[in-house]
Motif scaffolding. Structure first.
Motif, PDB file in Angstrom:
ATOM      1  N   ASP A  62       4.645  64.428  68.729  1.00 50.89           N
ATOM      2  CA  ASP A  62       4.795  63.051  69.234  1.00 50.89           C
ATOM      3  C   ASP A  62       6.032  62.988  70.116  1.00 50.89           C
ATOM      4  O   ASP A  62       7.140  62.787  69.638  1.00 50.89           O
ATOM      5  CB  ASP A  62       4.914  62.078  68.052  1.00 50.89           C
ATOM      6  CG  ASP A  62       4.850  60.624  68.500  1.00 50.89           C
ATOM      7  OD1 ASP A  62       4.992  60.359  69.717  1.00 50.89           O
ATOM      8  OD2 ASP A  62       4.661  59.747  67.637  1.00 50.89           O
ATOM      9  N   ILE A  79       0.765  67.979  58.811  1.00 54.02           N
ATOM     10  CA  ILE A  79       1.679  67.661  59.918  1.00 54.02           C
ATOM     11  C   ILE A  79       1.118  66.526  60.767  1.00 54.02           C
ATOM     12  O   ILE A  79       1.846  65.610  61.164  1.00 54.02           O
ATOM     13  CB  ILE A  79       1.934  68.913  60.775  1.00 54.02           C
ATOM     14  CG1 ILE A  79       2.601  69.997  59.923  1.00 54.02           C
ATOM     15  CG2 ILE A  79       2.794  68.583  61.992  1.00 54.02           C
ATOM     16  CD1 ILE A  79       2.687  71.347  60.583  1.00 54.02           C
ATOM     17  N   HIS A  80      -0.192  66.564  61.017  1.00 59.15           N
ATOM     18  CA  HIS A  80      -0.794  65.533  61.879  1.00 59.15           C
ATOM     19  C   HIS A  80      -1.135  64.266  61.103  1.00 59.15           C
ATOM     20  O   HIS A  80      -1.268  63.192  61.697  1.00 59.15           O
ATOM     21  CB  HIS A  80      -2.043  66.107  62.558  1.00 59.15           C
ATOM     22  CG  HIS A  80      -1.759  67.308  63.410  1.00 59.15           C
ATOM     23  ND1 HIS A  80      -1.086  67.212  64.610  1.00 59.15           N
ATOM     24  CD2 HIS A  80      -2.016  68.625  63.214  1.00 59.15           C
ATOM     25  CE1 HIS A  80      -0.946  68.415  65.134  1.00 59.15           C
ATOM     26  NE2 HIS A  80      -1.502  69.293  64.311  1.00 59.15           N
ATOM     27  N   LEU A 127      10.670  59.531  63.314  1.00 61.40           N
ATOM     28  CA  LEU A 127      10.556  60.945  62.944  1.00 61.40           C
ATOM     29  C   LEU A 127      11.131  61.239  61.562  1.00 61.40           C
ATOM     30  O   LEU A 127      10.601  62.079  60.827  1.00 61.40           O
ATOM     31  CB  LEU A 127      11.266  61.812  63.987  1.00 61.40           C
ATOM     32  CG  LEU A 127      10.614  61.873  65.371  1.00 61.40           C
ATOM     33  CD1 LEU A 127      11.544  62.547  66.365  1.00 61.40           C
ATOM     34  CD2 LEU A 127       9.270  62.598  65.306  1.00 61.40           C
ATOM     35  N   GLU A 137       1.912  60.551  59.031  1.00 63.27           N
ATOM     36  CA  GLU A 137       2.242  59.125  59.119  1.00 63.27           C
ATOM     37  C   GLU A 137       1.767  58.381  57.877  1.00 63.27           C
ATOM     38  O   GLU A 137       2.421  57.455  57.397  1.00 63.27           O
ATOM     39  CB  GLU A 137       1.603  58.510  60.368  1.00 63.27           C
ATOM     40  CG  GLU A 137       2.036  57.071  60.650  1.00 63.27           C
ATOM     41  CD  GLU A 137       3.532  56.936  60.908  1.00 63.27           C
ATOM     42  OE1 GLU A 137       4.102  55.887  60.544  1.00 63.27           O
ATOM     43  OE2 GLU A 137       4.126  57.875  61.465  1.00 63.27           O
ATOM     44  N   ALA A 159       4.371  59.187  55.084  1.00 63.58           N
ATOM     45  CA  ALA A 159       5.788  59.148  55.440  1.00 63.58           C
ATOM     46  C   ALA A 159       6.618  58.274  54.497  1.00 63.58           C
ATOM     47  O   ALA A 159       7.799  58.524  54.299  1.00 63.58           O
ATOM     48  CB  ALA A 159       5.957  58.656  56.875  1.00 63.58           C
ATOM     49  N   LEU A 175       7.281  68.221  64.668  1.00 64.23           N
ATOM     50  CA  LEU A 175       7.154  66.771  64.817  1.00 64.23           C
ATOM     51  C   LEU A 175       7.531  66.319  66.217  1.00 64.23           C
ATOM     52  O   LEU A 175       6.895  65.418  66.789  1.00 64.23           O
ATOM     53  CB  LEU A 175       8.039  66.066  63.778  1.00 64.23           C
ATOM     54  CG  LEU A 175       7.532  66.140  62.338  1.00 64.23           C
ATOM     55  CD1 LEU A 175       8.579  65.621  61.370  1.00 64.23           C
ATOM     56  CD2 LEU A 175       6.234  65.361  62.179  1.00 64.23           C
ATOM     57  N   ARG A 192       8.814  60.912  58.528  1.00 63.54           N
ATOM     58  CA  ARG A 192       7.765  61.924  58.626  1.00 63.54           C
ATOM     59  C   ARG A 192       8.321  63.288  58.199  1.00 63.54           C
ATOM     60  O   ARG A 192       7.672  64.035  57.463  1.00 63.54           O
ATOM     61  CB  ARG A 192       7.231  62.007  60.053  1.00 63.54           C
ATOM     62  CG  ARG A 192       6.604  60.725  60.567  1.00 63.54           C
ATOM     63  CD  ARG A 192       6.207  60.858  62.024  1.00 63.54           C
ATOM     64  NE  ARG A 192       5.885  59.569  62.626  1.00 63.54           N
ATOM     65  CZ  ARG A 192       5.610  59.375  63.910  1.00 63.54           C
ATOM     66  NH1 ARG A 192       5.618  60.421  64.738  1.00 63.54           N
ATOM     67  NH2 ARG A 192       5.346  58.175  64.374  1.00 63.54           N
ATOM     68  N   PHE A 193       9.508  63.580  58.691  1.00 69.57           N
ATOM     69  CA  PHE A 193      10.169  64.838  58.335  1.00 69.57           C
ATOM     70  C   PHE A 193      10.384  64.929  56.823  1.00 69.57           C
ATOM     71  O   PHE A 193      10.062  65.935  56.194  1.00 69.57           O
ATOM     72  CB  PHE A 193      11.507  64.936  59.076  1.00 69.57           C
ATOM     73  CG  PHE A 193      12.332  66.132  58.690  1.00 69.57           C
ATOM     74  CD1 PHE A 193      12.120  67.364  59.290  1.00 69.57           C
ATOM     75  CD2 PHE A 193      13.335  66.032  57.730  1.00 69.57           C
ATOM     76  CE1 PHE A 193      12.874  68.478  58.933  1.00 69.57           C
ATOM     77  CE2 PHE A 193      14.095  67.126  57.365  1.00 69.57           C
ATOM     78  CZ  PHE A 193      13.862  68.356  57.972  1.00 69.57           C
TER      79      PHE A 193
END
Length: 225
Positions: A64, A148-149, A72, A152, A155, A60, A75-76
């Motif tokens: 970004d 991963i991409h 972050l 968002e 999230a 991550l 998202r994580f």
């Protein structure tokens, strides 16, 4: 050590052939079938969770370079939560090779999110111990792939999204109530109801309270939309 055909096929699906196949067999062994001579996967699950966390945190940061910690963190959480691990496990058909006791098999253990998520983390740890961090990292990034991409969009978990929906309409936060609990102590099944201030509600059933709450929130969000 000679491996069964289904285990060999699973190695191909995850893209790693074990030099120490006993690590993989342990990662696939649930507590319901363990014994003093056949340890379960809980210790590997503990380690795999940490390996996954480091890989995802690093990925991550690299994806970004301007994101703040506040951006972050959700998202994580979306990438390492049990539901995501279970989805990856389903992607590689991990459930087909899980070693389960009879009671777990009869109660649908091969499809349970909690069992699949835990076993996926254990497999990560097994690869890490078998071949090192870089090999484990490459496997994780390959299996998690576009998640991963696209993280968002995922999230915010369903409970957070439902609470924000209620706040935007000046309602009190949703309330969650345990409707019922069934099944044995080692494999409980919870039914949870979520209710909004205006009386709108939905229910869901899962193998943990957290999963049932998330599923109920998602069901209610789907109804509201």
């Amino acid at each position: 050590m000679k491996l069964a055909a289904d285990i060999k096929a699973f190695q191909k699906r995850i893209g790693h052939e074990f030099a120490r196949p006993e690590l993989l067999l342990r990662a696939l062994t649930h507590g319901s079938v363990s014994s003093p001579t056949r340890p379960d996967n809980q210790r590997l699950e503990f380690l795999g969770d940490r390996v996954l966390g480091l890989v995802m945190a690093t990925a991550l940061l690299e994806a970004d370079k301007d994101a703040s910690e506040g951006q972050l963190a959700p998202r994580f959480n979306a990438l390492v939560r049990k539901e995501t691990c279970a989805a990856v496990a389903q992607q590689v058909d991990l459930g087909a090779v899980l070693k389960l006791g009879r009671s777990e098999m009869l109660s649908g253990g091969r499809r349970k999110q909690a069992l699949l998520g835990d076993a996926m983390e254990a497999v990560i740890a097994a690869v890490y111990r078998d071949a090192g961090f870089e090999v484990a990292r490459d496997m994780i990034l390959r299996l998690w792939g576009d998640r991963i991409h696209a993280v968002e969009d995922d999230a915010r978990d369903a409970k957070t999204a439902l609470q924000e929906w209620a706040q935007a309409r000046k309602q009190k936060p949703p309330t969650y109530v345990e409707v019922s609990r069934s099944g044995p102590d080692h494999a409980p099944v919870f039914t949870i109801a979520v209710r909004l201030q205006d009386g709108t509600e939905a229910q869901a059933t899962a193998g943990s309270k957290r999963q049932a709450e998330q599923a109920a929130a998602q069901a209610l969000l789907s109804r509201l939309s």
